[in-house]
Design a protein around this motif. Structure first.
Motif, PDB file in Angstrom:
ATOM      1  N   LYS A  78       0.810  -1.218   0.000  1.00  0.00           N
ATOM      2  CA  LYS A  78       0.000   0.000   0.000  1.00  0.00           C
ATOM      3  C   LYS A  78       0.844   1.269   0.000  1.00  0.00           C
ATOM      4  O   LYS A  78       0.509   2.248  -0.675  1.00  0.00           O
ATOM      5  N   ALA A  79       1.951   1.264   0.727  1.00  0.00           N
ATOM      6  CA  ALA A  79       2.785   2.470   0.781  1.00  0.00           C
ATOM      7  C   ALA A  79       3.388   2.773  -0.590  1.00  0.00           C
ATOM      8  O   ALA A  79       3.451   3.942  -1.020  1.00  0.00           O
ATOM      9  N   VAL A  80       3.837   1.734  -1.298  1.00  0.00           N
ATOM     10  CA  VAL A  80       4.396   1.935  -2.638  1.00  0.00           C
ATOM     11  C   VAL A  80       3.302   2.408  -3.588  1.00  0.00           C
ATOM     12  O   VAL A  80       3.513   3.315  -4.403  1.00  0.00           O
ATOM     13  N   GLN A  81       2.122   1.821  -3.480  1.00  0.00           N
ATOM     14  CA  GLN A  81       1.000   2.246  -4.328  1.00  0.00           C
ATOM     15  C   GLN A  81       0.690   3.726  -4.131  1.00  0.00           C
ATOM     16  O   GLN A  81       0.490   4.471  -5.107  1.00  0.00           O
ATOM     17  N   ASP A  82       0.643   4.160  -2.868  1.00  0.00           N
ATOM     18  CA  ASP A  82       0.318   5.563  -2.580  1.00  0.00           C
ATOM     19  C   ASP A  82       1.356   6.501  -3.185  1.00  0.00           C
ATOM     20  O   ASP A  82       1.010   7.538  -3.783  1.00  0.00           O
ATOM     21  N   ALA A  83       2.633   6.145  -3.036  1.00  0.00           N
ATOM     22  CA  ALA A  83       3.704   7.001  -3.565  1.00  0.00           C
ATOM     23  C   ALA A  83       3.641   7.074  -5.087  1.00  0.00           C
ATOM     24  O   ALA A  83       3.814   8.151  -5.684  1.00  0.00           O
ATOM     25  N   LEU A  84       3.367   5.959  -5.740  1.00  0.00           N
ATOM     26  CA  LEU A  84       3.312   5.955  -7.206  1.00  0.00           C
ATOM     27  C   LEU A  84       2.064   6.689  -7.707  1.00  0.00           C
ATOM     28  O   LEU A  84       2.105   7.332  -8.764  1.00  0.00           O
ATOM     29  N   ARG A  85       0.955   6.594  -6.974  1.00  0.00           N
ATOM     30  CA  ARG A  85      -0.246   7.331  -7.368  1.00  0.00           C
ATOM     31  C   ARG A  85       0.026   8.831  -7.350  1.00  0.00           C
ATOM     32  O   ARG A  85      -0.353   9.562  -8.282  1.00  0.00           O
ATOM     33  N   GLU A  86       0.735   9.308  -6.327  1.00  0.00           N
ATOM     34  CA  GLU A  86       1.077  10.732  -6.251  1.00  0.00           C
ATOM     35  C   GLU A  86       2.033  11.121  -7.370  1.00  0.00           C
ATOM     36  O   GLU A  86       1.914  12.208  -7.954  1.00  0.00           O
ATOM     37  N   ALA A  87       2.977  10.241  -7.688  1.00  0.00           N
ATOM     38  CA  ALA A  87       3.931  10.543  -8.759  1.00  0.00           C
ATOM     39  C   ALA A  87       3.226  10.628 -10.106  1.00  0.00           C
ATOM     40  O   ALA A  87       3.504  11.529 -10.914  1.00  0.00           O
ATOM     41  N   CYS A  88       2.300   9.697 -10.361  1.00  0.00           N
ATOM     42  CA  CYS A  88       1.550   9.737 -11.623  1.00  0.00           C
ATOM     43  C   CYS A  88       0.737  11.023 -11.743  1.00  0.00           C
ATOM     44  O   CYS A  88       0.684  11.639 -12.823  1.00  0.00           O
ATOM     45  N   ALA A  89       0.130  11.424 -10.647  1.00  0.00           N
ATOM     46  CA  ALA A  89      -0.668  12.653 -10.669  1.00  0.00           C
ATOM     47  C   ALA A  89       0.208  13.872 -10.935  1.00  0.00           C
ATOM     48  O   ALA A  89      -0.178  14.789 -11.668  1.00  0.00           O
ATOM     49  N   LYS A  90       1.420  13.883 -10.363  1.00  0.00           N
ATOM     50  CA  LYS A  90       2.319  15.012 -10.570  1.00  0.00           C
ATOM     51  C   LYS A  90       2.772  15.089 -12.021  1.00  0.00           C
ATOM     52  O   LYS A  90       2.778  16.180 -12.622  1.00  0.00           O
ATOM     53  N   VAL A  91       3.143  13.961 -12.598  1.00  0.00           N
ATOM     54  CA  VAL A  91       3.570  13.962 -14.001  1.00  0.00           C
ATOM     55  C   VAL A  91       2.426  14.418 -14.900  1.00  0.00           C
ATOM     56  O   VAL A  91       2.620  15.213 -15.821  1.00  0.00           O
ATOM     57  N   ARG A  92       1.225  13.934 -14.622  1.00  0.00           N
ATOM     58  CA  ARG A  92       0.068  14.313 -15.432  1.00  0.00           C
ATOM     59  C   ARG A  92      -0.204  15.815 -15.341  1.00  0.00           C
ATOM     60  O   ARG A  92      -0.593  16.462 -16.330  1.00  0.00           O
ATOM     61  N   ARG A  93       0.037  16.393 -14.167  1.00  0.00           N
ATOM     62  CA  ARG A  93      -0.203  17.830 -13.985  1.00  0.00           C
ATOM     63  C   ARG A  93       0.892  18.669 -14.626  1.00  0.00           C
ATOM     64  O   ARG A  93       0.616  19.664 -15.302  1.00  0.00           O
ATOM     65  N   VAL A  94       2.160  18.257 -14.463  1.00  0.00           N
ATOM     66  CA  VAL A  94       3.295  19.076 -14.901  1.00  0.00           C
ATOM     67  C   VAL A  94       3.663  18.807 -16.356  1.00  0.00           C
ATOM     68  O   VAL A  94       3.986  19.738 -17.105  1.00  0.00           O
ATOM     69  N   CYS A  95       3.608  17.550 -16.770  1.00  0.00           N
ATOM     70  CA  CYS A  95       4.011  17.168 -18.132  1.00  0.00           C
ATOM     71  C   CYS A  95       2.948  16.252 -18.716  1.00  0.00           C
ATOM     72  O   CYS A  95       3.148  15.024 -18.797  1.00  0.00           O
ATOM     73  N   PRO A  96       1.813  16.780 -19.093  1.00  0.00           N
ATOM     74  CA  PRO A  96       0.701  15.935 -19.531  1.00  0.00           C
ATOM     75  C   PRO A  96       1.004  15.112 -20.778  1.00  0.00           C
ATOM     76  O   PRO A  96       0.301  14.137 -21.055  1.00  0.00           O
ATOM     77  N   GLU A  97       2.040  15.485 -21.529  1.00  0.00           N
ATOM     78  CA  GLU A  97       2.398  14.726 -22.723  1.00  0.00           C
ATOM     79  C   GLU A  97       3.157  13.439 -22.408  1.00  0.00           C
ATOM     80  O   GLU A  97       3.351  12.578 -23.278  1.00  0.00           O
ATOM     81  N   VAL A  98       3.578  13.286 -21.151  1.00  0.00           N
ATOM     82  CA  VAL A  98       4.381  12.139 -20.738  1.00  0.00           C
ATOM     83  C   VAL A  98       3.482  11.051 -20.159  1.00  0.00           C
ATOM     84  O   VAL A  98       2.577  11.328 -19.369  1.00  0.00           O
ATOM     85  N   LYS A  99       3.757   9.792 -20.534  1.00  0.00           N
ATOM     86  CA  LYS A  99       3.006   8.654 -20.039  1.00  0.00           C
ATOM     87  C   LYS A  99       3.740   8.020 -18.853  1.00  0.00           C
ATOM     88  O   LYS A  99       4.953   7.801 -18.901  1.00  0.00           O
ATOM     89  N   THR A 100       2.997   7.727 -17.798  1.00  0.00           N
ATOM     90  CA  THR A 100       3.567   7.037 -16.632  1.00  0.00           C
ATOM     91  C   THR A 100       3.311   5.538 -16.744  1.00  0.00           C
ATOM     92  O   THR A 100       2.208   5.110 -17.114  1.00  0.00           O
ATOM     93  N   LEU A 101       4.325   4.739 -16.429  1.00  0.00           N
ATOM     94  CA  LEU A 101       4.246   3.288 -16.560  1.00  0.00           C
ATOM     95  C   LEU A 101       4.605   2.634 -15.235  1.00  0.00           C
ATOM     96  O   LEU A 101       5.543   3.062 -14.559  1.00  0.00           O
ATOM     97  N   ILE A 102       3.906   1.571 -14.882  1.00  0.00           N
ATOM     98  CA  ILE A 102       4.152   0.846 -13.636  1.00  0.00           C
ATOM     99  C   ILE A 102       4.758  -0.514 -13.947  1.00  0.00           C
ATOM    100  O   ILE A 102       4.290  -1.249 -14.817  1.00  0.00           O
ATOM    101  N   TYR A 103       5.802  -0.835 -13.214  1.00  0.00           N
ATOM    102  CA  TYR A 103       6.549  -2.080 -13.381  1.00  0.00           C
ATOM    103  C   TYR A 103       5.699  -3.306 -13.057  1.00  0.00           C
ATOM    104  O   TYR A 103       5.034  -3.352 -12.021  1.00  0.00           O
ATOM    105  N   ILE A 104       5.750  -4.322 -13.951  1.00  0.00           N
ATOM    106  CA  ILE A 104       5.244  -5.642 -13.613  1.00  0.00           C
ATOM    107  C   ILE A 104       6.228  -6.684 -14.136  1.00  0.00           C
ATOM    108  O   ILE A 104       7.036  -6.408 -15.031  1.00  0.00           O
ATOM    109  N   HIS A 105       6.175  -7.865 -13.566  1.00  0.00           N
ATOM    110  CA  HIS A 105       6.932  -9.018 -14.053  1.00  0.00           C
ATOM    111  C   HIS A 105       5.970 -10.203 -14.006  1.00  0.00           C
ATOM    112  O   HIS A 105       5.429 -10.520 -12.943  1.00  0.00           O
TER     113      HIS A 105
END
Length: 810
Positions: A490-517
């Motif tokens: 949950k802590a990692v999820q919360d931090a990544l959710r905030e990071a995605c929101a920041k990128v979307r606000r500051v650089c809307p042309e950039v796509k955020t991607l989440i790691y999976i294996h």
């Protein structure tokens, strides 16, 4: 790095006898871990050849295999495996060695020369070395031809670099590593007045800024250069190079059934056209246990061979096979590329994504390529005894079953490997658009100001920012989360959710991607919860990656998703979490090691095609290849991500035709110099070599190296940039042609070599010219219109790179 310099072994002015041996160091000489040494020796006038004898080991209290830890240079020139396939430096043994375990490894690759871990100079050749025993040849002694690198009547220098520290060998070995110094039993140079037998036929590439850089492949019409007999013989009469194509299928009980038939095959094996067949490309043959039906299809610039195999018995059978190209005159051969690697040191390659071999003379060449899913995955590219081919050592066929192997031949009227690659890429529809640059670091976004984030995106040319592996925050005993276990972080999820929101606000042309294996799950409850998906070793245990487990401190268990099992459904939940706006809300997925998991076999089930075979081709043990087994599930996950509008970027190029046809960016990791060639059949993207990049200069050199292999660049290590460099203008890029040192796309041309370049039309262009330090200059080259076609002349100096950008939308 500390360096040691040794005095001249022979002083200038001494006369040379017919042969002279120079002792560079006494037996027992030690080169400390991570250090370098120089040995000076004088070469009198009249010397025509020289050989270095070097017998070394990595000092360890036990035998532990070997690694490429020693770099040799003569007069500053890197001592590689040879000049080409017919001009090898290594004179006392073959370029690769098979250990007692069956693993075959090269003595040299782009990292350096292989050195054995051992406590002395005897144990590695004894039974005490176990599966790592090397007994057919010396495990330690290298005899290398230096003749082309000598300076006659002058001082010469041998430089030896111990790469152990850079490779972090002590950390890899563990607490009992000891000093891991390099110890030498022999270090000498033999000088002779006799000429060396080593001579290259490879033509030196020269780039002329006035030469028009033509990307059109030198295709040949196979009907003009290929002779096909009714018995299945295929011969190619290329300019300066005559080749024959040989096929062989296993004879049940041992031996081979060749095409065309020859002594040693089963008496019943008689390849011939079907009775009454009107198609000259049809062939059939039968042997006790199976039947072959071949169909050859002729295209304008290649031919495709489809071999349908049918098990005619009531038992599963092993059916190893090999398709090879054989030069009729070995002296006409110059190079052989295995999976895109031309290194003379490589004689075998398996488990990589470029399923091709290419042979060339001085004027022409031919590629043999595996096409279907099973052949691509099982294919072993090889060069041995004058044969270059792709074989399977693991193919099996169930009772009553049929399977069609598909492979192709691409003859070209040039010695250029890239000519065959570009023809094949067209037929694979591999020229997918790469929309923008990439880097990791989504987890670090919170530390950047809005201005710093905008500058990073602008200066690096970034359009995708991905999270790395999910490491836990301080205080979390789990330390790392993978697979379905990520739902609990949950802590990692919360931090990544905030990071995605920041990128979307500051650089809307950039796509955020989440790691999976798709194969790893760190949940301690996983083995029980996903019991139907566990990857099982030969001994019946659940596969747990030992390296990751030891390094990270939590078990890294592996699972294989299928459409029917529980783990596929669990991965769908992970994707939902990543893309759901109410959870993390990212724009897409970064899929690590999509086709390159560290384990490729599970022994608890069968895929119908894979088996361990003995020397008589009998099935010893059935298994399922994890990539074949998971292929439908991986395809479904990819389609699910696309259906939700998610972006997708993956690590590893496709190993199957099925995934090769799916259009999204995929890159390859590049711990070895030739690894960009692994991506030549799909999106040609290389991830930066994190082992080599420490400074901005290293980064620029790495970008240039990738471009020399016909590859785009994605960031891994990101050293501090004193100024933007060429990646800011590298994308978008839709490949048209890949070449050595330059690439042409629909939107732009990228080059690290001088020449005159064109898109083939009169569209206006803009030039971005970067100097050898990676800095943008004001130079733009010169332009001219010739018959309505715009040509741009770029006289690049060594180390410079440039982008020619089309100003109108293609």
């Amino acid at each position: 790095m500390k360096r040691m310099t040794m005095p001249l072994a022979i002083l200038a002015g001494l006369a040379l006898s017919a042969a002279e041996t120079i002792q560079l160091a006494p037996p027992g000489h030690r080169l400390p871990y991570g250090e370098s040494a120089s040995f000076a020796f004088y070469v009198p006038a009249g010397v025509r050849s020289a050989r270095l004898t070097c017998s070394a080991r990595l000092n360890l209290a036990r035998c532990a295999g070997s690694t490429h830890a020693m770099v040799l240079r003569v007069n500053g020139n890197l001592l590689t495996a040879g000049l080409d396939r017919t001009a090898l430096r290594l004179t006392n043994k073959p370029p690769s060695v098979r250990m007692a375990s069956g693993l075959e490894v090269p003595w040299y690759d782009s990292r350096g020369w292989r050195v054995v871990y051992a406590p002395d100079f005897e144990m590695a050749a004894s039974p005490a070395a176990g599966g790592m025993r090397i007994e057919a040849v010396s495990p330690h002694r290298l005899v290398l031809d230096l003749s082309d690198l000598l300076r006659p009547d002058a001082e010469n220098t041998l430089q030896i670099e111990h790469r152990g520290a850079a490779m972090r060998l002590r950390e890899a070995i563990g607490k009992d590593a000891g000093d891991l110094d390099l110890l030498f039993a022999e270090l000498s140079v033999d000088l002779s007045e006799e000429p060396s037998a080593m001579a290259s036929r490879r033509r030196e590439r020269r780039h002329d800024p006035d030469a028009l850089m033509d990307a059109t492949p030198a295709a040949l019409d196979p009907r003009q250069v290929v002779e096909a007999s009714p018995e299945g013989a295929l011969r190619l009469r290329l300019p300066g190079l005559a080749l024959r194509v040989e096929s062989a299928y296993a004879r049940v009980g041992g031996g081979w059934n060749p095409i065309p038939a020859a002594a040693g095959g089963d008496p019943a094996w008689s390849p011939r056209p079907p009775e009454g067949a009107a198609d000259a490309g049809a062939l059939q043959a039968a042997s006790p246990g199976y039947r072959l039906q071949r169909q050859v299809t002729w295209a304008a610039d290649h031919l495709v061979i489809a071999d349908t195999l049918t098990n005619t018995g009531d038992a599963d059978i092993g059916l190893a096979f090999d398709h090879s190209i054989v030069p009729e005159n070995p002296a006409d051969l110059v190079d052989v590329y295995l999976g895109g690697d031309p290194s003379p040191a490589r004689t075998r390659l398996e488990g990589h994504e470029n399923p091709s071999v290419f042979v060339n003379g001085t004027q022409a060449g031919c590629a043999l390529v595996a096409l279907d899913d099973v052949y691509r995955i099982q294919g072993v590219m090889h060069w041995e005894q004058g044969r270059a081919g792709i074989r399977s050592e693991t193919f099996a066929l169930a009772a009553g079953a049929s399977y069609t192997l598909r492979w192709a031949l691409y003859p070209v009227g040039s010695p250029d490997y890239f000519d065959a690659v570009n023809l094949l890429r067209r037929d694979l529809t591999a020229n997918h658009t790469v929309p923008g640059g990439f880097r990791f670091g989504l987890n670090q976004i919170a530390k950047l100001s809005d201005e710093a984030l905008q500058a990073m995106v602008r200066d690096l040319g970034i359009r995708f920012i991905a999270s790395p592996v999910w490491f836990a925050p301080p205080g979390d005993p789990q330390r790392c989360y993978h697979g379905h276990h990520m739902l609990q972080a949950k802590a990692v999820q919360d931090a990544l959710r905030e990071a995605c929101a920041k990128v979307r606000r500051v650089c809307p042309e950039v796509k955020t991607l989440i790691y999976i294996h798709a194969f790893i799950n760190t949940d301690p409850a996983g083995p029980e919860r996903f019991a139907d998906a566990r990857i099982i070793n030969q001994d019946g245990t659940h596969y747990c990656n030992p390296s990751y487990t030891q390094r990270i401190g939590v078990p890294f268990y592996y699972y294989v998703p299928t459409l029917e099992n529980s783990y596929f459904k669990a991965l769908m939940e992970v994707v939902d979490m990543c893309l759901d706006p109410d959870q993390i809300g990212a724009d897409g997925i970064y899929w690590d090691e999509l086709d390159m998991a560290s384990v490729s076999r599970t022994f608890d089930r069968w895929d119908g095609h894979s088996a361990v075979l003995d020397e008589q081709h009998r099935i010893v043990r059935r298994f399922a290849n994890t990539h074949l087994l998971s292929l439908p599930a991986k395809t479904a996950l990819i389609e699910a991500i696309a259906k939700r509008g998610g972006a997708l970027i993956a690590n590893s190029a496709p190993t199957t035709a099925t995934l090769n046809a799916m259009s999204f960016p995929r890159f390859v990791e590049t711990a070895q110099e030739w690894y960009p060639a692994r991506a030549h059949m799909h999106t040609p993207i290389s991830l930066g070599n994190h082992l080599a990049i420490k400074t901005f200069d290293d980064l620029v050199a790495d970008i240039r190296l990738k471009l020399n292999w016909g590859s785009l660049y994605y960031y891994y290590s990101v050293p501090e940039h004193p100024y933007p460099t060429i990646t800011q203008h590298m994308f978008p890029f839709t490949p048209v042609a890949l070449k050595e040192g330059w690439m042409i796309g629909r939107e732009r041309i990228l080059t690290a070599v001088p020449g005159t370049f064109t898109f083939g039309d009169d569209d206006p262009v803009r030039v971005y010219w970067y100097d050898a330090s990676g800095r943008l200059t004001e130079r733009v080259g010169s332009e001219r219109l010739v018959d309505g076609v715009r040509q741009t002349r770029l006289p690049l100096a060594d180390g410079e790179m440039a982008v020619i950008e089309r100003l109108t939308k293609p």
